[in-house]
Design an enzyme around this catalytic site. Structure first.
Site, short mmCIF file in Angstrom:
data_model
loop_
_atom_site.label_atom_id
_atom_site.label_comp_id
_atom_site.label_asym_id
_atom_site.label_seq_id
_atom_site.Cartn_x
_atom_site.Cartn_y
_atom_site.Cartn_z
CG ASP A 45 -1.92 -1.08 1.30
OD1 ASP A 45 -3.11 -0.81 1.06
OD2 ASP A 45 -1.53 -2.23 1.59
CD GLU A 68 -7.21 3.03 2.04
OE1 GLU A 68 -6.99 2.50 0.94
OE2 GLU A 68 -7.89 2.48 2.93
CG ASP A 133 -7.71 2.16 -2.27
OD1 ASP A 133 -6.65 1.78 -1.73
OD2 ASP A 133 -8.83 1.76 -1.91
CB ILE A 135 -3.40 -2.28 -2.11
CG1 ILE A 135 -1.97 -2.34 -2.66
CG2 ILE A 135 -4.05 -3.67 -2.14
CD1 ILE A 135 -1.11 -3.44 -2.03
CG ASP A 136 -10.40 -0.91 -3.46
OD1 ASP A 136 -10.70 -0.82 -2.26
OD2 ASP A 136 -11.23 -1.08 -4.36
CB THR A 138 -5.64 -4.26 2.03
OG1 THR A 138 -5.57 -2.92 1.50
CG2 THR A 138 -4.26 -4.64 2.55
CG ASP A 294 -12.67 2.23 -0.87
OD1 ASP A 294 -11.56 1.83 -1.23
OD2 ASP A 294 -13.04 2.26 0.32
N1 A3P Z 1 -17.91 -0.90 7.15
C1 A3P Z 1 -17.54 -0.72 5.88
N2 A3P Z 1 -18.48 -0.58 4.91
C2 A3P Z 1 -18.13 -0.41 3.62
N3 A3P Z 1 -16.84 -0.38 3.19
C3 A3P Z 1 -15.86 -0.51 4.10
C4 A3P Z 1 -16.15 -0.70 5.48
N4 A3P Z 1 -14.97 -0.82 6.14
C5 A3P Z 1 -13.99 -0.69 5.21
N5 A3P Z 1 -14.52 -0.52 3.99
C6 A3P Z 1 -13.84 -0.29 2.71
O1 A3P Z 1 -14.04 -1.40 1.87
C7 A3P Z 1 -12.94 -1.43 0.97
C8 A3P Z 1 -12.86 -2.76 0.30
O2 A3P Z 1 -14.05 -2.95 -0.42
P1 A3P Z 1 -14.47 -4.40 -0.89
O3 A3P Z 1 -15.15 -5.08 0.25
O4 A3P Z 1 -15.39 -4.09 -2.03
O5 A3P Z 1 -13.23 -5.09 -1.31
C9 A3P Z 1 -11.77 -1.14 1.86
O6 A3P Z 1 -10.73 -0.64 1.07
P2 A3P Z 1 -9.18 -1.09 1.34
O7 A3P Z 1 -9.08 -2.54 1.10
O8 A3P Z 1 -8.47 -0.24 0.36
O9 A3P Z 1 -8.93 -0.69 2.77
C10 A3P Z 1 -12.33 -0.12 2.84
O10 A3P Z 1 -12.03 1.23 2.47
MG MG Z 2 -10.04 0.71 -0.76
#
Ligand code: A3P
Ligand code: MG
Length: 353
Positions: A45, A68, A133, A135-136, A138, A294
């Site tokens: 990241d 991020e 972002d 690494i979206d 993670t 995101d």
């Molecule tokens: N309670 C929540 N509701 C919705 N999204 C959330 C969450 N907590 C974290 N996230 C976000 O969900 C992203 C991942 O989405 P997905 O579930 O579609 O893979 C995360 O990005 P990161 O992985 O960059 O931190 C984070 O920003």
């Molecule tokens: Mg993300």
């Protein structure tokens, strides 16, 4: 084409950052640090964010950046910072002229930390703002599933350019998504795709290789003739969107296929290329504000491929309000022709709770 330079730099920056994440994936020490909200953050990241910001700074020094990650925890953790620096130094595009085009390598560990910290813009409704972002997904990255390196340019709150690097999705737009799309996709042959869009110019996909970027092809959402045959995508993490509400919506629509669960904005890319049909993200917690990084790139890519993206109330995602989508709840993305019908089902399920 409008924003041709921004698109080119964004694609190269995403390509280079993706290479870094792939080399981090192949080490056992990915350096997971847990953030305040318990979401993981890795060496990948931080390194990817540094590489993207350094390219943006070189070309667009006056633009603001919403990213991020922050460097604070690295300043307190020298070994981690050094590890990230070694990946940043080692990551270069194979195509030397493209590497030069990005402004060349970062010169020192300090310059890397400074770059990481240039993503603190509060965002907002005015001016040119990039959302990153690095690494979206993670969690997907850590488990060898889907993740995405995401970059978007907003001008006065409107997303103009969006790029998603998805190293673990198939290159082939017509490869079907199955229910295991998010599992163990780790860079096998034929994997790695970059999705791009410029507002008003359509969306494309191309192979995300080590070398020069290949020629891209336009992508389009698949027309849905029979909604009961649709494939819908959702998060792997049940804490990020409500699997039970999504299942109830699918049932109401008569959808019988199991959902395809995958992490990250790979979901937006997958429906934009017609590999899946719908993306549902129903809120779990009423107080959660979705982050602009995101969604910005994915929102544009889906809309440019013939889709409509709204929240669960039918409002377009509003990127003018800062670092979060505070005026929106959840996401409903679908081909334009059926979006209204999906939204009705969403509203019905939510109002019956
Ligand atoms: N309670 C929540 N509701 C919705 N999204 C959330 C969450 N907590 C974290 N996230 C976000 O969900 C992203 C991942 O989405 P997905 O579930 O579609 O893979 C995360 O990005 P990161 O992985 O960059 O931190 C984070 O920003
Ligand atoms: Mg993300």
């Amino acid at each position: 084409m409008p924003y041709a330079k921004e698109l080119r730099i964004a694609q190269l920056a995403v390509q280079r950052a993706t290479l870094l994440t792939k080399s981090v994936f192949h080490t056992t020490a990915k350096g997971t640090v847990s953030k305040e909200d318990h979401s993981p953050v890795t060496v990948g990241d931080f390194g990817a964010q540094a590489l993207i910001i350094s390219a943006l700074r070189h070309h667009f020094p006056d633009d603001e950046i919403v990213a991020e990650e922050e460097a604070a925890e690295l300043i307190a953790n020298k070994p981690l910072s050094e590890r990230i620096w070694s990946y940043v130094q080692a990551t270069m595009l194979e195509d030397e002229s493209a590497e030069q085009e990005l402004g060349g390598p970062i010169q020192s560990e300090q310059e890397m930390l400074d770059a990481i910290d240039m993503g603190k813009s509060p965002g907002g409704a005015k001016g040119r703002i990039w959302a990153i972002d690095p690494i979206d997904g993670t969690k997907g990255f850590l488990r060898g599933g889907q993740y995405a390196v995401c970059l978007a340019l907003m001008v006065d709150g409107d997303v103009k350019v969006g790029v998603l690097g998805c190293p673990n999705l198939p290159v082939d737009d017509s490869a079907p998504l199955d229910a295991h799309a998010g599992e163990n996709q780790t860079d096998a042959e034929g994997k790695g795709v970059i999705f791009s869009a410029v507002l008003g110019e359509g969306a494309t996909s191309g192979a995300l290789s080590r070398g020069a970027l290949s020629k891209e092809a336009p992508i389009h959402m698949k027309p849905i003739e029979d909604i009961t045959q649709a494939t819908f995508c959702e998060s792997v993490e049940s804490g990020h969107s409500s699997h039970s509400d999504q299942a109830a919506i699918a049932k109401l629509l008569g959808i019988t296929k199991p959902s395809v669960r995958m992490d990250s904005q790979a979901k937006y890319g997958s429906i934009a290329r017609g590999a899946g049909d719908l993306y549902l993200r129903l809120p779990v917690r009423a107080d959660y504000e979705e982050k602009i990084w995101d969604h910005a790139a994915g929102d544009l890519i889906v809309r440019e491929a013939g889709g409509e993206v709204t929240d669960v109330t039918g409002k377009r995602l509003d990127f003018t309000l800062g670092r979060t989508l505070k005026a929106n709840k959840g996401v409903v993305a679908a081909p334009k022709a059926v979006h209204g019908k999906i939204l009705e089902a969403v509203k019905q399920v939510l109002s019956s709770k």
